[in-house]
Design an enzyme around this catalytic site. Structure first.
Site, PDB file in Angstrom:
ATOM      1  CG  ASP A  13      17.565 -11.131 -17.595  1.00 28.12           C
ATOM      2  OD1 ASP A  13      16.547 -11.844 -17.743  1.00 28.12           O
ATOM      3  OD2 ASP A  13      18.658 -11.630 -17.702  1.00 28.12           O
ATOM      4  CB  ILE A  14      16.661  -4.677 -15.837  1.00 25.31           C
ATOM      5  CG1 ILE A  14      16.561  -3.498 -14.954  1.00 25.31           C
ATOM      6  CG2 ILE A  14      16.272  -4.204 -17.258  1.00 25.31           C
ATOM      7  CD1 ILE A  14      17.285  -3.996 -13.409  1.00 25.31           C
ATOM      8  CB  ALA A  15      11.390  -5.384 -17.494  1.00 28.71           C
ATOM      9  CB  SER A  34       6.935  -7.876 -25.506  1.00 24.98           C
ATOM     10  OG  SER A  34       7.763  -8.624 -26.185  1.00 24.98           O
ATOM     11  NE  ARG A  35      10.660  -4.091 -31.804  1.00 20.95           N
ATOM     12  CZ  ARG A  35      11.690  -3.701 -31.169  1.00 20.95           C
ATOM     13  NH1 ARG A  35      12.457  -4.634 -30.555  1.00 20.95           N
ATOM     14  NH2 ARG A  35      12.196  -2.609 -31.124  1.00 20.95           N
ATOM     15  CE1 TYR A  56       8.214  -3.108 -26.480  1.00 17.59           C
ATOM     16  CE2 TYR A  56       9.593  -2.304 -27.924  1.00 17.59           C
ATOM     17  CZ  TYR A  56       9.439  -3.080 -27.030  1.00 17.59           C
ATOM     18  OH  TYR A  56      10.504  -4.029 -26.746  1.00 17.59           O
ATOM     19  CG  HIS A  77      17.702   3.286 -23.274  1.00 10.30           C
ATOM     20  ND1 HIS A  77      18.602   3.140 -22.486  1.00 10.30           N
ATOM     21  CD2 HIS A  77      17.100   1.870 -23.355  1.00 10.30           C
ATOM     22  CE1 HIS A  77      18.639   2.300 -21.605  1.00 10.30           C
ATOM     23  NE2 HIS A  77      17.836   1.425 -22.193  1.00 10.30           N
ATOM     24  CE  LYS A  95      22.499  -0.245 -15.531  1.00  8.59           C
ATOM     25  NZ  LYS A  95      23.020  -1.081 -16.300  1.00  8.59           N
ATOM     26  NE  ARG A 163      21.380  -8.406 -21.413  1.00  3.36           N
ATOM     27  CZ  ARG A 163      21.555  -7.280 -20.685  1.00  3.36           C
ATOM     28  NH1 ARG A 163      22.252  -6.150 -21.326  1.00  3.36           N
ATOM     29  NH2 ARG A 163      21.702  -7.526 -19.516  1.00  3.36           N
TER      30      ARG A 163
END
Length: 322
Positions: A13-15, A34-35, A56, A77, A95, A163
């Site tokens: 979502d954030i991407a 993406s994988r 990646y 991360h 973050k 998640r």
């Protein structure tokens, strides 16, 4: 003028928000990885991104890409920061940037060795409002800082498989929403806290569901932070001085604040645009890369990570992959 080309790792979502917002001079969103190649292709098509990769590592060795934006779960991360830096890419990571100061120090050492820029995608450090407020504080008209309060309550569905509550990918309130409250707090504190008091209630999966945090530094400034994943609370930050207090509503991407004085009068402060929050991050990172300048916000990021390490140690909260 040189154009800085970006690639995204992790297409959640954030991407998607990042790609939809991307609009900065001298910067191009060139690739998404993406994988799953079908997912990468669909994401790239949706956001008009020229290149899509089904793993990646393949994207990391694309010579056309200068900066990697990492939007994977927290648990991954550090892994992809190191891989990106080893591939010679600058990194903007969501973050919380890493799981611990140990991971962050390792990443910073590699970035320094490779002469690359490593930055946390923390909106609070990039919003023009906060820097305008710092300028006002620097005039001394508000007097000495005394107290800070920051709350953040997000009502997540009570689903152990979600998640947000999944310990296998570093779920929990602290790493997801607490990092905002602590970033807000540390931005205004005059120095790093030396005393950290806290209590926490865990969710059934073992991650932190809600917590209360008290911080105090050598300047006798005190901050109180309240977090929860199972109740809605306003994202309000209050910074109280001897001669007035600042209130910031919806502080993660705020463009407005109110200063209230002891006599009851108030002053509205406006700076920036909340809708451009992600582009402020992209722009600063792009300028850092273009001009080979370091990330000025890393001391704040490092300070917040130090507080979170302390909190998790007190809570006895560890993750198997650490």
């Amino acid at each position: 003028m040189t154009t800085i080309n970006w690639g995204i790792i992790g297409l959640g979502d954030i991407a998607s928000s990042f790609a939809a917002a991307f609009n900065v001079e001298n910067a191009t969103l060139l690739a998404a990885a993406s994988r799953n190649l079908d997912k990468a292709n669909a994401f790239a098509e949706k956001h008009s991104i020229p290149k899509a990769y089904g793993n990646y590592e393949e994207m990391l060795f694309d010579p056309d890409i200068d900066v990697i934006y990492i939007a994977t779960p927290h648990s991954h991360h550090a892994q992809y920061i190191l891989k990106s830096l080893k591939a010679g890419k600058h990194v903007l990571c969501e973050k919380a940037i890493t799981m611990s100061n140990k991971e962050l120090d390792e990443a910073l050492a590699l970035a320094k060795e490779k002469e690359l820029v490593l930055t946390e995608a923390m909106t609070i450090y990039h919003m023009p409002l906060f820097h305008k407020l710092k300028d006002i504080i620097a005039t001394g008209k508000l007097g000495k800082l005394k107290m800070i309060q920051a709350s953040f309550g997000s009502l997540k569905e009570a689903d152990p498989t979600n998640r947000f509550f999944n310990k296998d990918i570093a779920g929990g309130a602290l790493l997801d929403i607490g990092v905002y409250a602590l970033a807000f707090t540390r931005f205004f504190l005059s120095s790093q806290p030396t005393e950290v008091l806290t209590t926490m209630n865990p969710y059934e999966t073992g991650v932190d569901e809600q917590s209360a945090i008290i911080l105090k530094n050598k300047d006798n400034e005190i901050a109180v932070v309240s977090l929860t994943f199972r109740a809605k609370m306003p994202k309000v930050g209050i910074v109280a001085f001897e001669n007035g207090y600042i209130t910031v509503q919806d502080y993660p991407r705020a463009s407005k604040a109110t200063i209230t004085y002891p006599d009851g009068t108030s002053e509205e402060i406006d700076a920036g645009d909340s809708a451009e929050a992600l582009n402020y991050e992209i722009d600063l990172m792009t300028q850092n890369v273009l001009h080979k300048t370091p990330n000025v916000n890393m001391p704040l990021t490092h300070g917040v990570m130090e507080i979170m390490d302390n909190l998790r140690e007190q809570w006895g909260l560890t993750y198997d992959f650490e």
